[in-house]
Design a protein around this motif. Structure first.
Motif, PDB file in Angstrom:
ATOM      1  N   GLU A 454       0.831  -1.211   0.000  1.00  0.00           N
ATOM      2  CA  GLU A 454       0.000   0.000   0.000  1.00  0.00           C
ATOM      3  C   GLU A 454       0.858   1.250   0.000  1.00  0.00           C
ATOM      4  O   GLU A 454       0.506   2.241  -0.605  1.00  0.00           O
ATOM      5  N   SER A 455       1.965   1.241   0.715  1.00  0.00           N
ATOM      6  CA  SER A 455       2.885   2.376   0.586  1.00  0.00           C
ATOM      7  C   SER A 455       4.298   1.897   0.880  1.00  0.00           C
ATOM      8  O   SER A 455       4.507   0.942   1.643  1.00  0.00           O
ATOM      9  N   TYR A 456       5.247   2.541   0.227  1.00  0.00           N
ATOM     10  CA  TYR A 456       6.650   2.137   0.323  1.00  0.00           C
ATOM     11  C   TYR A 456       7.496   3.403   0.359  1.00  0.00           C
ATOM     12  O   TYR A 456       7.396   4.233  -0.543  1.00  0.00           O
ATOM     13  N   GLN A 457       8.232   3.593   1.432  1.00  0.00           N
ATOM     14  CA  GLN A 457       9.059   4.794   1.527  1.00  0.00           C
ATOM     15  C   GLN A 457      10.460   4.395   1.969  1.00  0.00           C
ATOM     16  O   GLN A 457      10.612   3.545   2.843  1.00  0.00           O
ATOM     17  N   VAL A 458      11.450   5.049   1.352  1.00  0.00           N
ATOM     18  CA  VAL A 458      12.809   4.844   1.850  1.00  0.00           C
ATOM     19  C   VAL A 458      13.393   6.205   2.176  1.00  0.00           C
ATOM     20  O   VAL A 458      13.112   7.181   1.502  1.00  0.00           O
ATOM     21  N   HIS A 459      14.155   6.277   3.240  1.00  0.00           N
ATOM     22  CA  HIS A 459      14.863   7.512   3.524  1.00  0.00           C
ATOM     23  C   HIS A 459      16.119   7.191   4.306  1.00  0.00           C
ATOM     24  O   HIS A 459      16.294   6.083   4.805  1.00  0.00           O
ATOM     25  N   SER A 460      16.986   8.225   4.391  1.00  0.00           N
ATOM     26  CA  SER A 460      18.244   7.944   5.063  1.00  0.00           C
ATOM     27  C   SER A 460      18.148   8.357   6.525  1.00  0.00           C
ATOM     28  O   SER A 460      17.507   9.344   6.872  1.00  0.00           O
ATOM     29  N   VAL A 461      18.762   7.574   7.380  1.00  0.00           N
ATOM     30  CA  VAL A 461      18.768   7.844   8.812  1.00  0.00           C
ATOM     31  C   VAL A 461      20.218   8.090   9.204  1.00  0.00           C
ATOM     32  O   VAL A 461      21.086   7.302   8.852  1.00  0.00           O
ATOM     33  N   VAL A 475       1.410  -2.647   4.156  1.00  0.00           N
ATOM     34  CA  VAL A 475       0.904  -3.697   3.253  1.00  0.00           C
ATOM     35  C   VAL A 475      -0.398  -4.249   3.811  1.00  0.00           C
ATOM     36  O   VAL A 475      -0.754  -3.980   4.966  1.00  0.00           O
ATOM     37  N   ARG A 476      -1.065  -5.032   2.990  1.00  0.00           N
ATOM     38  CA  ARG A 476      -2.192  -5.832   3.481  1.00  0.00           C
ATOM     39  C   ARG A 476      -1.846  -7.281   3.228  1.00  0.00           C
ATOM     40  O   ARG A 476      -1.272  -7.633   2.188  1.00  0.00           O
ATOM     41  N   CYS A 477      -2.207  -8.118   4.196  1.00  0.00           N
ATOM     42  CA  CYS A 477      -2.056  -9.556   4.012  1.00  0.00           C
ATOM     43  C   CYS A 477      -3.435 -10.110   4.325  1.00  0.00           C
ATOM     44  O   CYS A 477      -3.859 -10.092   5.489  1.00  0.00           O
ATOM     45  N   GLY A 478      -4.162 -10.512   3.300  1.00  0.00           N
ATOM     46  CA  GLY A 478      -5.587 -10.854   3.513  1.00  0.00           C
ATOM     47  C   GLY A 478      -6.304  -9.603   3.996  1.00  0.00           C
ATOM     48  O   GLY A 478      -6.178  -8.546   3.393  1.00  0.00           O
ATOM     49  N   ASP A 479      -7.014  -9.740   5.145  1.00  0.00           N
ATOM     50  CA  ASP A 479      -7.767  -8.596   5.667  1.00  0.00           C
ATOM     51  C   ASP A 479      -6.949  -7.742   6.623  1.00  0.00           C
ATOM     52  O   ASP A 479      -7.426  -6.755   7.149  1.00  0.00           O
ATOM     53  N   THR A 480      -5.714  -8.154   6.888  1.00  0.00           N
ATOM     54  CA  THR A 480      -4.968  -7.485   7.946  1.00  0.00           C
ATOM     55  C   THR A 480      -3.946  -6.505   7.373  1.00  0.00           C
ATOM     56  O   THR A 480      -3.245  -6.818   6.413  1.00  0.00           O
ATOM     57  N   GLU A 483       2.500  -2.841   9.153  1.00  0.00           N
ATOM     58  CA  GLU A 483       3.554  -1.893   8.806  1.00  0.00           C
ATOM     59  C   GLU A 483       4.867  -2.512   9.228  1.00  0.00           C
ATOM     60  O   GLU A 483       4.929  -3.165  10.272  1.00  0.00           O
ATOM     61  N   GLY A 484       5.898  -2.342   8.431  1.00  0.00           N
ATOM     62  CA  GLY A 484       7.189  -2.928   8.784  1.00  0.00           C
ATOM     63  C   GLY A 484       8.327  -2.004   8.431  1.00  0.00           C
ATOM     64  O   GLY A 484       8.214  -1.166   7.530  1.00  0.00           O
ATOM     65  N   THR A 485       9.432  -2.169   9.136  1.00  0.00           N
ATOM     66  CA  THR A 485      10.589  -1.304   8.930  1.00  0.00           C
ATOM     67  C   THR A 485      11.839  -2.158   8.790  1.00  0.00           C
ATOM     68  O   THR A 485      11.971  -3.175   9.490  1.00  0.00           O
ATOM     69  N   GLY A 486      12.741  -1.776   7.926  1.00  0.00           N
ATOM     70  CA  GLY A 486      14.036  -2.454   7.815  1.00  0.00           C
ATOM     71  C   GLY A 486      15.131  -1.415   7.682  1.00  0.00           C
ATOM     72  O   GLY A 486      14.913  -0.366   7.062  1.00  0.00           O
ATOM     73  N   THR A 487      16.263  -1.671   8.247  1.00  0.00           N
ATOM     74  CA  THR A 487      17.365  -0.709   8.174  1.00  0.00           C
ATOM     75  C   THR A 487      18.626  -1.424   7.730  1.00  0.00           C
ATOM     76  O   THR A 487      18.911  -2.537   8.190  1.00  0.00           O
ATOM     77  N   SER A 495      14.793  -2.726   2.301  1.00  0.00           N
ATOM     78  CA  SER A 495      13.445  -3.041   1.827  1.00  0.00           C
ATOM     79  C   SER A 495      13.141  -4.525   2.039  1.00  0.00           C
ATOM     80  O   SER A 495      12.040  -4.901   2.463  1.00  0.00           O
ATOM     81  N   ALA A 496      14.143  -5.375   1.753  1.00  0.00           N
ATOM     82  CA  ALA A 496      13.949  -6.824   1.950  1.00  0.00           C
ATOM     83  C   ALA A 496      13.709  -7.120   3.426  1.00  0.00           C
ATOM     84  O   ALA A 496      12.843  -7.934   3.784  1.00  0.00           O
TER      85      ALA A 496
END
Ligand SMILES: CC(=O)SCCNC(=O)CCNC(=O)[C@H](O)C(C)(C)COP(=O)(O)OP(=O)(O)OC[C@H]1O[C@@H](n2cnc3c(N)ncnc32)[C@H](O)[C@@H]1OP(=O)(O)O
Ligand SMILES: CC(C)C(=O)C(=O)O
Length: 528
Positions: A454-461, A475-480, A483-487, A495-496
């Protein structure tokens, strides 16, 4: 939670809300609306209870003319306004567009400031005065309700501004709007300017004065409130504050400032405040412009609390950290978001709500697990708490072993190697419309989890050599929704990691659902 009105104080002065979402709001880059979209929005504005809806600028396009006609055909209660320059052809186009309106208002404007006179209009003061009188008189031949605006009025010489407004009133204007077109004024100046004009311009007390403030310095709402203190009885504003450049005075903020601080201003509007959030969300969908999360009143975080000290206060008395009720503006409730800043009070409160009554020692242990989880994910949701309580939050899940992404051919390709929850290696590859699309497809194949982005953002920290890329996915997985974060040092790897963070949680939820189903089936079998 309005200010208590002191005993003996008279009823609040009504302030007219002139909504210009469909005219000045639409001038916001990327916010054009079709006539049909404008009709949908106009209906919502009428339900909200605005007094005047400005539907467009008929001389500018067929679309604006059609919108004005369609809205006039359907909405009979609010006053409908359209804007024109001080040009005979503009005013005729406006008059035609409002022919069938029940309560039409012609709104005419001309610039008054030295910069605009000299460089934009190339007109002398005498020519501006002459055009003002002529265009207001022309508009009055069509309708009784004529609004006149002095564009860039707040950067105009005071005496000349008063002279132009005097000419407009003498020619028949019934509302005088003084715009802070560039968002340049300060509240003290605004208050003094309105008081001066109402005090000195002949006939000023027989018309309604109006403020139209832009937000270039973030002062649009403050300046509109100051104009009310100076005597303005109409405020021009837009939903979500959209409009030219930094936007206009945000309706929801102005309306709630008058409601919450009513005793101070002695003024209120006729807006049904419970419709503010639905109307904001409707506009956001229509123009495709999300509302920033921390936006006052209508932003997703406006009634959300994450830090422990605030949550602890809220649990004791919501007035400690809220000056208005979320329900009063159209939110279902306040939100307690569990994250890195949360403390034991909110954590144990949420666990109790989920049915877990813990002894002190158990709570300490669970809280330590929660804090560790917060190092890996920004927001901890109920399903994460359930996992924590069942001891499987640290379950291995899928881990990224290696990945390669290439964008050289016609389609991008990605290969991933993961270790699965049992420590076995799983390798998959996929093609996609770009490196990230290919990567997510490969991860999906390796984990057997389908996520809809549903939305994808990358930025530098961070900065310099320490800078890292952070990826945030919704994201949506079925009805749920997840939100997730990776660094990581590499944004594609970040992103992975964000994708896997969500996939592992979705798999845990799937496992839990399966367990529950099996238990139900066993119980059902036993009862037969
Ligand atoms: C502060 C505000 O929000 S003002 C409202 C802004 N809204 C809009 O501009 C609506 C959308 N605009 C349009 O579709 C077009 O600009 C139109 C149809 C209005 C005019 O298009 P054009 O005729 O090509 O003119 P253009 O936009 O290039 O220039 C504006 C003209 O209007 C004149 N003008 C600007 N304001 C006024 C006014 N209040 N009264 C009379 N003339 C004015 C300018 O001096 C300029 O005239 P010029 O062409 O003789 O130099
Ligand atoms: C034309 C007026 C009302 C305006 O939009 C402005 O000055 O910002």
């Amino acid at each position: 939670m309005n200010d208590p009105t002191p005993a003996g104080v008279v009823a609040p002065t009504p302030i007219r809300i002139f909504d210009t979402t469909l005219r000045d709001g639409e001038q916001s880059p990327g916010c054009s609306m079709t006539p049909q979209q404008k009709v949908v929005m106009a209906r919502a504005l009428a339900e909200l209870g605005v007094d005047v809806i400005e539907t467009g600028f008929p001389a500018s396009s067929e679309s604006d003319r059609e919108a004005a006609r369609l809205i006039a055909r359907e909405l009979r209660a609010p006053t409908l306004a359209v804007l024109s320059r001080c040009l005979p052809a503009d005013i005729e186009a406006s008059a035609r567009a409002l022919e069938i309106a029940a309560n039409p208002r012609l709104h005419v404007f001309i610039s008054t400031s030295p910069l605009h006179r000299e460089h934009k209009l190339r007109m002398s003061k005498a020519q501006v005065l002459e055009a003002t009188a002529a265009c207001v008189a022309q508009a009055r031949r069509h309708v009784d309700d004529v609004e006149f605006s002095t564009e860039d009025g707040t950067r105009t010489e005071r005496e000349f501004l008063a002279e132009v407004i005097g000419a407009a009133i003498a020619a028949g204007a019934t509302t005088i709007n003084v715009p802070d077109t560039l968002g340049y004024t300060t509240p003290d100046e605004m208050r003094a300017l309105f008081a001066f004009l109402i005090e000195t311009v002949p006939g000023a007390r027989g018309v309604v004065f109006s403020a139209h403030c832009h937000d270039d310095l973030g002062l649009a709402v403050a300046n509109s409130l100051a104009a009310i203190e100076g005597g303005a009885r109409q405020v021009e504003c837009t939903v979500n504050g959209i409009g030219e450049r930094a936007g206009n005075c945000a309706m929801e903020e102005l309306v709630m400032a008058l409601k919450v601080r009513g005793a101070w201003y002695g003024a209120d509007t006729g807006i049904d405040t419970r419709r503010l959030v639905p109307t904001s969300q409707l506009l956001s969908r229509l123009v495709g412009m999300p509302v920033q999360r921390n936006k006052a009143v209508v932003g997703a975080n406006a009634f959300a609390h994450e830090s422990g000290i605030h949550q602890h206060g809220m649990l004791r008395h919501r007035g400690t950290y809220e000056i208005m009720h979320p329900e009063d503006v159209g939110w279902p409730d306040s939100k307690m978001v569990l994250g890195r800043h949360s403390g034991r009070a909110a954590f144990s409160h949420r666990l109790r709500a989920l049915g877990y009554a813990l002894e002190d020692a158990q709570l300490e242990q669970a809280f330590a697990g929660f804090k560790a989880l917060c190092e890996r994910q920004r927001v901890v949701e109920d399903r994460d708490l359930e996992a924590l309580m069942h001891g499987d939050v640290n379950g291995e899940g899928f881990r990224l072993a290696s990945m390669t992404v290439s964008d050289r051919g016609q389609r991008a390709s990605a290969q991933v190697e993961l270790s699965d929850p049992d420590g076995r290696r799983v390798a998959e590859s996929a093609l996609g419309d770009g490196p990230v699309d290919a990567l997510f497809a490969a991860l999906s194949a390796a984990t057997d989890v389908e996520l809809t982005l549903e939305s994808y953002q990358v930025h530098s920290v961070g900065i310099g050599a320490d800078a890292r890329g952070e990826a945030n996915l919704s994201v949506r997985c079925g009805d749920t929704a997840y939100e997730g974060t990776g660094t990581s040092r590499d944004v594609i790897e970040a992103s992975a990691l964000a994708w896997l963070d969500i996939a592992n949680r979705a798999l845990r939820a799937r496992g839990k659902r399966n367990e529950e189903r099996e238990t139900r089936e066993k119980l059902a079998a036993l009862s037969h």
